[in-house]
Design a protein around this motif. Structure first.
Motif, PDB file in Angstrom:
ATOM      1  N   ARG A   1       0.996  -1.085   0.089  1.00 23.99           N
ATOM      2  CA  ARG A   1       0.024  -0.072   0.047  1.00 23.99           C
ATOM      3  C   ARG A   1       0.968   1.237   0.170  1.00 23.99           C
ATOM      4  N   TYR A   2       2.085   1.152   0.678  1.00 24.79           N
ATOM      5  CA  TYR A   2       2.759   2.449   0.472  1.00 24.79           C
ATOM      6  C   TYR A   2       3.571   2.633  -0.612  1.00 24.79           C
ATOM      7  N   LYS A   3       3.839   1.585  -1.565  1.00 23.63           N
ATOM      8  CA  LYS A   3       4.220   1.630  -3.129  1.00 23.63           C
ATOM      9  C   LYS A   3       3.341   2.617  -3.815  1.00 23.63           C
ATOM     10  N   LEU A   4       2.238   2.759  -3.286  1.00 24.29           N
ATOM     11  CA  LEU A   4       1.353   3.692  -4.263  1.00 24.29           C
ATOM     12  C   LEU A   4       1.357   5.362  -3.687  1.00 24.29           C
ATOM     13  N   LEU A   5       1.944   5.298  -2.519  1.00 26.38           N
ATOM     14  CA  LEU A   5       1.878   6.565  -1.848  1.00 26.38           C
ATOM     15  C   LEU A   5       3.198   7.279  -1.616  1.00 26.38           C
ATOM     16  N   SER A   6       4.176   6.624  -1.668  1.00 26.76           N
ATOM     17  CA  SER A   6       5.350   6.963  -1.423  1.00 26.76           C
ATOM     18  C   SER A   6       6.690   6.390  -1.857  1.00 26.76           C
ATOM     19  N   ASP A   7       7.895   7.057  -2.248  1.00 27.98           N
ATOM     20  CA  ASP A   7       9.029   6.195  -2.749  1.00 27.98           C
ATOM     21  C   ASP A   7       9.935   5.723  -1.756  1.00 27.98           C
ATOM     22  N   ALA A   8       9.497   6.366  -0.030  1.00 25.53           N
ATOM     23  CA  ALA A   8      10.213   5.675   0.808  1.00 25.53           C
ATOM     24  C   ALA A   8       9.652   4.310   1.093  1.00 25.53           C
ATOM     25  N   PRO A   9      11.000   3.779   1.531  1.00 22.81           N
ATOM     26  CA  PRO A   9      10.432   2.172   1.774  1.00 22.81           C
ATOM     27  C   PRO A   9      10.268   2.033   3.485  1.00 22.81           C
ATOM     28  N   VAL A  10       9.390   0.877   3.498  1.00 23.71           N
ATOM     29  CA  VAL A  10       8.952   0.574   4.717  1.00 23.71           C
ATOM     30  C   VAL A  10      10.192  -0.407   5.342  1.00 23.71           C
ATOM     31  N   LYS A  11      10.880   0.134   6.421  1.00 23.87           N
ATOM     32  CA  LYS A  11      11.961  -0.732   7.063  1.00 23.87           C
ATOM     33  C   LYS A  11      11.775  -1.509   8.181  1.00 23.87           C
ATOM     34  N   VAL A  12      12.382  -2.625   8.023  1.00 26.68           N
ATOM     35  CA  VAL A  12      12.277  -3.473   9.127  1.00 26.68           C
ATOM     36  C   VAL A  12      13.611  -4.040   9.545  1.00 26.68           C
ATOM     37  N   THR A  13      13.752  -3.848  10.875  1.00 22.73           N
ATOM     38  CA  THR A  13      15.271  -4.203  11.554  1.00 22.73           C
ATOM     39  C   THR A  13      15.000  -5.177  12.780  1.00 22.73           C
ATOM     40  N   GLU A  14      15.683  -6.013  12.959  1.00 21.67           N
ATOM     41  CA  GLU A  14      15.500  -7.092  14.065  1.00 21.67           C
ATOM     42  C   GLU A  14      16.896  -7.362  14.656  1.00 21.67           C
ATOM     43  N   ASN A  15      17.226  -7.322  15.955  1.00 25.49           N
ATOM     44  CA  ASN A  15      18.410  -7.683  16.598  1.00 25.49           C
ATOM     45  C   ASN A  15      18.079  -8.706  17.734  1.00 25.49           C
TER      46      ASN A  15
ATOM     47  N   THR B   1      17.425  -8.023  20.722  1.00 26.46           N
ATOM     48  CA  THR B   1      16.489  -7.913  21.824  1.00 26.46           C
ATOM     49  C   THR B   1      15.340  -6.929  21.467  1.00 26.46           C
ATOM     50  N   ASN B   2      15.373  -6.394  20.059  1.00 27.16           N
ATOM     51  CA  ASN B   2      14.366  -5.757  19.574  1.00 27.16           C
ATOM     52  C   ASN B   2      13.860  -5.956  18.255  1.00 27.16           C
ATOM     53  N   PHE B   3      12.556  -5.772  17.850  1.00 26.24           N
ATOM     54  CA  PHE B   3      11.993  -5.768  16.604  1.00 26.24           C
ATOM     55  C   PHE B   3      11.346  -4.517  16.206  1.00 26.24           C
ATOM     56  N   THR B   4      11.784  -3.717  14.985  1.00 22.81           N
ATOM     57  CA  THR B   4      11.276  -2.255  14.754  1.00 22.81           C
ATOM     58  C   THR B   4      10.939  -2.470  13.598  1.00 22.81           C
ATOM     59  N   VAL B   5       9.852  -1.489  13.336  1.00 19.08           N
ATOM     60  CA  VAL B   5       9.285  -1.280  11.750  1.00 19.08           C
ATOM     61  C   VAL B   5       9.047   0.270  11.626  1.00 19.08           C
ATOM     62  N   SER B   6       9.633   0.748  10.526  1.00 25.37           N
ATOM     63  CA  SER B   6       9.779   2.187  10.523  1.00 25.37           C
ATOM     64  C   SER B   6       8.907   2.411   9.259  1.00 25.37           C
ATOM     65  N   ILE B   7       7.727   3.058   9.398  1.00 24.68           N
ATOM     66  CA  ILE B   7       6.866   3.420   8.125  1.00 24.68           C
ATOM     67  C   ILE B   7       6.854   4.933   7.850  1.00 24.68           C
ATOM     68  N   PRO B   8       7.056   5.277   6.616  1.00 23.87           N
ATOM     69  CA  PRO B   8       7.007   6.823   6.271  1.00 23.87           C
ATOM     70  C   PRO B   8       5.924   7.366   6.466  1.00 23.87           C
ATOM     71  N   LEU B   9       6.357   8.770   7.176  1.00 29.44           N
ATOM     72  CA  LEU B   9       5.291   9.612   7.235  1.00 29.44           C
ATOM     73  C   LEU B   9       5.195  10.586   5.987  1.00 29.44           C
ATOM     74  N   ILE B  10       3.791  10.723   5.473  1.00 28.48           N
ATOM     75  CA  ILE B  10       3.619  11.158   4.322  1.00 28.48           C
ATOM     76  C   ILE B  10       2.931  12.796   4.362  1.00 28.48           C
ATOM     77  N   ASP B  11       3.498  13.632   3.681  1.00 29.83           N
ATOM     78  CA  ASP B  11       3.023  14.898   3.643  1.00 29.83           C
ATOM     79  C   ASP B  11       1.550  14.804   2.916  1.00 29.83           C
ATOM     80  N   ASN B  12       0.754  15.866   3.202  1.00 25.59           N
ATOM     81  CA  ASN B  12      -0.608  16.019   2.725  1.00 25.59           C
ATOM     82  C   ASN B  12      -0.610  16.449   1.270  1.00 25.59           C
TER      83      ASN B  12
END
Length: 348
Positions: free
Chosen positions: A321-335, A337-348
């Motif tokens: 769904r983000y591919k239709l709205l932004s060129d910024a990727p959804v990033k997933v990192t895991e180590n 101790t932590n699991f982290t997901v970063s989703i882009p904030l889109i301007d109006n």
């Protein structure tokens, strides 16, 4: 399915079979004034000589296009490729035509001496060669850009279809029997013990489901609206898990008007609950905050011993769904101790 030449982008065999003989017929008539009924005559030796030169120029320029597309393979670099390719083709065409022309000039020189000087023949010959090159560029590039345009349209349609499927899957992932069953169980235990809390629970549950129905057709939603529902969703989870679940939401005021994909926060929150242990011995901590233009959802990693591995459908839905709205990727990192997901904030 039609076969294609992956190096050139399409099957150009028939194009060469038709194009080379046709150009070889046109060039003597247009550039050397040859005719069938008067001197200088269009003879077979002139035709085959022209075909040999045309073939050398065509195949050489074709190779240059293949090399240029390998060197500048990204479609955004098309301007650089065209400039680089055109310069190489111009140098090759003039050089090849001049060299081959030295060995074949007698075929044209004798009869054409009465009409053209040696310099004129050289000028006409190179003009014909450059005309051949321009035709090659025009034909190949036109087909190439048509192919890329069709591919782009197909990719856009594919993403649209995936977006609709993702929205449906996201809706299903939220309105699932287990989610409803767990909340009804929680509600049944609240009613006799804490009626006021039960009323609040029903209101928050209603808020979550109403939101799901309202945004199911939306491509994006303001972060403020999504967080309001996330708070309601968190209320349900914390009522169920009590102190075993800790959710910390820290979002600056100026970020609230940014846009995100609907239901993404609930999906990520549900994934954290689904795949991690939530107990008094191992409380689950979920942090929601902003960082570098993205909304970050992070949880401490304490994976359940699951028989079946995660399918990753929830994350894949969000990515599509983000591919239709932004060129910024959804990033997933895991180590460890932590699991982290970063989703882009889109301007109006």
């Amino acid at each position: 399915m039609r076969k294609t030449n992956c190096r050139i982008g399409f099957n150009d065999g028939m194009l060469m079979v038709i194009g080379i003989p046709l150009l070889s017929f046109i060039i003597p008539i247009v550039f050397f004034n040859c005719r069938f009924n008067r001197s200088p005559f269009l003879t077979w030796d002139k035709y085959f000589t022209t075909m040999m030169i045309t073939t050398v120029i065509w195949l050489g320029n074709r190779y240059i296009m293949i090399y240029s597309r390998k060197k500048y393979s990204i479609f955004d670099e098309v301007r650089k490729r065209i400039i680089f390719q055109s310069l190489l083709m111009f140098i090759f065409t003039v050089t090849a035509n001049t060299v081959v022309g030295i060995f074949t000039k007698e075929i044209f020189a004798d009869e054409h001496a009465a009409y053209f000087s040696e310099t004129d023949i050289l000028i006409h010959s190179n003009s014909a060669a450059l005309f051949c090159t321009i035709m090659i560029i025009a034909i190949y590039e036109s087909i190439y850009f048509m192919h890329e345009l069709r591919h782009s349209v197909e990719e856009t349609e594919k993403l649209k279809r995936e977006n609709l499927a993702a929205q449906l899957n996201a809706l299903r992932s939220q309105v699932n029997p287990h989610f409803l069953f767990n909340n009804l169980n929680t509600l049944s235990s609240l009613i006799p013990e804490s009626p006021d809390h039960a009323v609040d629970f029903v209101q928050q549950l209603s808020k979550v489901y109403r939101h799901i129905l309202e945004v199911k057709d939306e491509k994006s939603i303001s972060l403020k609206d999504e967080l309001e529902v996330l708070n309601a969703y968190t209320f349900l989870l914390k009522t169920r898990f009590d102190k075993n679940l800790q959710v910390n939401i820290n979002i600056p005021q100026e970020k609230l008007q940014k846009k995100i994909v609907p239901l993404s926060l609930q999906i990520l929150m549900e994934n954290a609950i689904k795949h991690n242990i939530v107990s008094s011995d191992k409380p689950l901590h979920i942090d929601v905050f902003t960082e570098n233009g993205s909304l970050v959802i992070s949880n401490n990693l304490q994976m359940k011993n699951q028989v079946n591995e995660s399918t990753g459908i929830g994350l894949e839905n969000i990515r599509n769904r983000y591919k239709l709205l932004s060129d910024a990727p959804v990033k997933v990192t895991e180590n460890e101790t932590n699991f982290t997901v970063s989703i882009p904030l889109i301007d109006n």
